[in-house]
Design an enzyme around this catalytic site. Structure first.
Site, PDB file in Angstrom:
ATOM      1  N   GLU A 121     -13.076  -9.199 -21.556  1.00 32.88           N
ATOM      2  CA  GLU A 121     -11.589  -8.937 -21.330  1.00 32.88           C
ATOM      3  C   GLU A 121     -11.234  -9.528 -20.037  1.00 32.88           C
ATOM      4  O   GLU A 121     -12.117 -10.184 -19.299  1.00 32.88           O
ATOM      5  CB  GLU A 121     -10.747  -7.489 -21.052  1.00 32.88           C
ATOM      6  CG  GLU A 121     -11.137  -6.725 -22.637  1.00 32.88           C
ATOM      7  CD  GLU A 121     -10.189  -5.300 -22.347  1.00 32.88           C
ATOM      8  OE1 GLU A 121      -9.248  -5.390 -21.697  1.00 32.88           O
ATOM      9  OE2 GLU A 121     -10.273  -4.646 -23.463  1.00 32.88           O
ATOM     10  N   HIS A 249       2.018  -6.174 -17.947  1.00 29.48           N
ATOM     11  CA  HIS A 249       1.141  -6.522 -18.993  1.00 29.48           C
ATOM     12  C   HIS A 249       1.799  -7.972 -19.638  1.00 29.48           C
ATOM     13  O   HIS A 249       2.787  -7.901 -19.943  1.00 29.48           O
ATOM     14  CB  HIS A 249       0.842  -5.585 -20.075  1.00 29.48           C
ATOM     15  CG  HIS A 249      -0.555  -5.881 -20.829  1.00 29.48           C
ATOM     16  ND1 HIS A 249      -0.719  -6.877 -21.650  1.00 29.48           N
ATOM     17  CD2 HIS A 249      -1.733  -5.289 -20.749  1.00 29.48           C
ATOM     18  CE1 HIS A 249      -1.795  -6.969 -22.168  1.00 29.48           C
ATOM     19  NE2 HIS A 249      -2.511  -5.872 -21.627  1.00 29.48           N
ATOM     20  N   ARG A 295      -4.209 -10.572 -15.047  1.00 31.51           N
ATOM     21  CA  ARG A 295      -2.828 -10.190 -15.333  1.00 31.51           C
ATOM     22  C   ARG A 295      -1.753 -10.722 -14.921  1.00 31.51           C
ATOM     23  O   ARG A 295      -0.751 -11.408 -15.194  1.00 31.51           O
ATOM     24  CB  ARG A 295      -2.765  -8.885 -15.980  1.00 31.51           C
ATOM     25  CG  ARG A 295      -3.698  -8.101 -16.700  1.00 31.51           C
ATOM     26  CD  ARG A 295      -3.366  -6.779 -17.033  1.00 31.51           C
ATOM     27  NE  ARG A 295      -4.293  -6.153 -18.010  1.00 31.51           N
ATOM     28  CZ  ARG A 295      -4.551  -5.101 -18.284  1.00 31.51           C
ATOM     29  NH1 ARG A 295      -3.957  -4.113 -17.726  1.00 31.51           N
ATOM     30  NH2 ARG A 295      -5.500  -4.862 -19.489  1.00 31.51           N
ATOM     31  N   HIS A 356       3.907  -2.063 -16.677  1.00 32.48           N
ATOM     32  CA  HIS A 356       2.589  -1.612 -17.467  1.00 32.48           C
ATOM     33  C   HIS A 356       1.729  -0.541 -16.598  1.00 32.48           C
ATOM     34  O   HIS A 356       1.317   0.456 -16.913  1.00 32.48           O
ATOM     35  CB  HIS A 356       1.675  -2.803 -17.895  1.00 32.48           C
ATOM     36  CG  HIS A 356       0.217  -2.448 -18.705  1.00 32.48           C
ATOM     37  ND1 HIS A 356       0.359  -1.533 -19.739  1.00 32.48           N
ATOM     38  CD2 HIS A 356      -1.127  -2.522 -18.389  1.00 32.48           C
ATOM     39  CE1 HIS A 356      -0.823  -1.220 -20.238  1.00 32.48           C
ATOM     40  NE2 HIS A 356      -1.614  -1.660 -19.315  1.00 32.48           N
ATOM     41  N   ARG A 391      -4.745  -4.797 -11.027  1.00 34.53           N
ATOM     42  CA  ARG A 391      -5.647  -3.802 -11.891  1.00 34.53           C
ATOM     43  C   ARG A 391      -6.543  -4.915 -13.020  1.00 34.53           C
ATOM     44  O   ARG A 391      -6.029  -5.776 -13.656  1.00 34.53           O
ATOM     45  CB  ARG A 391      -5.117  -2.818 -12.464  1.00 34.53           C
ATOM     46  CG  ARG A 391      -6.068  -2.135 -13.565  1.00 34.53           C
ATOM     47  CD  ARG A 391      -5.516  -0.746 -14.026  1.00 34.53           C
ATOM     48  NE  ARG A 391      -4.648  -1.099 -15.307  1.00 34.53           N
ATOM     49  CZ  ARG A 391      -5.291  -1.309 -16.544  1.00 34.53           C
ATOM     50  NH1 ARG A 391      -6.441  -0.897 -16.679  1.00 34.53           N
ATOM     51  NH2 ARG A 391      -4.280  -1.394 -17.465  1.00 34.53           N
TER      52      ARG A 391
END
Length: 522
Positions: A121, A249, A295, A356, A391
């Site tokens: 990811e 997000h 992100r 998010h 994050r």
């Protein structure tokens, strides 16, 4: 709960039913403590953990501590607490094996060799994430719930909203308790069906209330994620930090629904490409990692691309992959998109960013202790420093599991060693003034639009000052509205939402440096 009970006593009160709360409750109960876990929802599963699609960080044989910390450090824009990240690396895999795999029997996907399938990811330098298709959180939560229901010293109350934390200085009927260190002794809890507030007095209280996404107009979070824990901790006097770092997000389904359906980052990890309205792969212009950039970078790139091209959304394209593989690997995303008439095997997915995750929160140490004695915080509501300014993907479930387990065990250790004051506290004073639902609805809209328009992905001094003025005035209006109104979950949530919005704006105004999620155009 018995009808005649005016006070409820327990060893540990856990507020929140996501993975952090579940892990805390189970670990404390296994140490012999009596545990109460409460959620404001009638459905125990309604938490952000339940909607986590991607997976949970596990281990890769090629991994090492420096590489692991390095990925967190880079994604978090060099603001991460490396001691906390080291704890995840050292404790995480063994706790996944012990609790999720061996005890709860969570059916993580495996490859043809019978090994856990590891996926990649965003911002990870190698595949280290295990998953249950694209419904990892839901699978973990359902298996955890079965376990908790079978443990005799755990009581679960649904439809129970924490109103305020009980502290010795604020609530004890013994006036001499003001000289004790700042100490939490439970919470006043509103039992919705009874319409009554009952104090739950505890030796330890663990806040596991999740984040704050619902204070924004568009969010991936369920409706109960509105900042309750931050606001309660703030009113009790706990230290909060890094509240300006609200992560958006980058890929949620573009639709008419303000509760944005999350399109998991694992889709990009498995090869999906972000394209603009002209079909161009635009992310390489903004970051060397392309569609797998951190992100915050992807969100800003999407905003800038929309401004350049005039589109309403960008597109996530996985149509180059095998159709059967897509359906098997991402069944949840495939089904949900099909409901909107989008076949992701043949059509790109229209996506936009949405609020998010809160990377900051209630400041805690490595044992989940806050600055208030006997009050712990775990999961998204806590700030361990793991996330820094942004994050990294699939770290939240791991943080919940590790720090929840640590928190529960530490409660038991301290209860065995320390003497603890359980105070007498006054009964809750009920108010019966009718609350105008239109005012309630309008106040919510004001918060959501203000935070989305002025304290979102890209911020400026003027926007933040405008938002601060709006929210501060609203705060002054809502507090007496709350103080005199008949209590409800919505009213409690509104009070907490406006407080949490104020905390974000205050932190964002003070921080004049762009970093991670907090991006100031000026």
């Amino acid at each position: 709960m018995k009808k005649e009970e005016s006070v409820i006593y327990t060893d540990v009160l856990v507020i929140g039913s996501g993975l952090a709360g579940c892990a805390s409750a189970l670990s404390a109960a296994r140490e012999g403590l009596d545990v109460i876990i409460i959620t404001s929802q009638n459905n125990f599963f309604e938490s952000s953990s339940n909607y986590a699609q991607g997976g949970i960080i596990y281990k890769n044989l090629e991994d090492n501590l420096e590489r692991f910390i390095g990925d967190f450090r880079k994604a978090g824009d060099y603001l991460v607490n490396e001691k906390a990240v080291k704890l995840l690396y050292e404790k995480g895999p063994s706790l996944i094996d012990e609790i999720l795999v061996n005890d709860l029997k969570v059916p993580f996907n495996k490859n043809e060799k019978g090994e856990f399938h590891l996926t990649l990811e965003g911002a990870h330098s190698l595949p280290r994430i295990i998953h249950v298709n694209d419904v990892t959180g839901e699978s973990i939560q359902k298996n955890f719930y079965k376990k908790l229901k079978a443990v005799s010293n755990i009581k679960i109350y649904t439809g129970a909203t924490a109103v305020d934390l009980i502290t010795l200085a604020h609530h004890s009927l013994n006036p001499l308790h003001i000289y004790e260190p700042s100490t939490c002794s439970g919470a006043y809890v509103f039992f919705q069906k009874k319409g009554k507030v009952i104090p739950i007095l505890s030796k330890f209280t663990i806040l596991a209330t999740g984040g704050l996404g619902w204070i924004y107009l568009h969010s991936t979070n369920p409706e109960n994620i509105r900042g309750d824990g931050y606001a309660m901790a703030y009113r009790a006097g706990a230290r909060l930090m890094n509240m300006e770092y609200v992560q958006f997000h980058p890929t949620t389904l573009y639709s008419n629904d303000t509760k944005r359906f999350l399109i998991t980052e694992a889709l990009r990890g498995e090869g999906a490409i972000l394209r603009n309205r002209f079909g161009q792969d635009f992310m390489k212009k903004y970051h060397s990692d392309g569609s797998l950039a951190p992100r915050d970078v992807v969100c800003r790139a999407i905003v800038q691309e929309l401004l350049k091209t005039g589109g309403q959304c960008v597109y996530l394209d996985v149509t180059h992959e095998d159709s059967d593989w897509i359906k098997e690997r991402f069944p949840g995303v495939y089904r949900r998109c099909l409901e909107d008439g989008i076949d992701i095997t043949t059509q790109p997915i229209p996506v936009v960013p949405a609020a998010h995750y809160e990377c900051g929160g209630i400041a805690t140490d490595l044992l989940a202790n806050t600055t208030i004695n006997r009050l712990k915080a775990v999961g998204e509501v806590a700030c361990t420093g793991i996330h820094g300014a942004n994050r990294i993907a699939s770290s939240s479930l791991l943080e919940c599991l590790v720090f929840g387990t640590i928190a529960g065990r530490d409660c038991a250790d301290r209860i065995r060693k320390e003497s603890m004051i359980i105070p007498n506290v006054p009964a809750w004073k009920e108010e019966n003034e009718e609350v105008d639902p239109e005012l309630l609805h309008q106040d919510w809209l004001t918060i959501k639009h203000t935070m989305w328009n002025y304290a979102g992905i890209i911020r400026t001094k003027k926007k933040l000052e405008r938002a601060y003025g709006i929210i501060e005035k609203l705060r002054q209006d809502i507090y007496p509205f709350y103080a005199n109104g008949r209590l409800s979950d919505d009213l409690i949530g509104l009070r907490n939402a406006v407080t949490t919005s104020f905390l974000i704006l205050h932190a964002a105004k003070l921080n004049k440096q762009s970093r991670g999620c907090h991006y100031r155009l000026d």
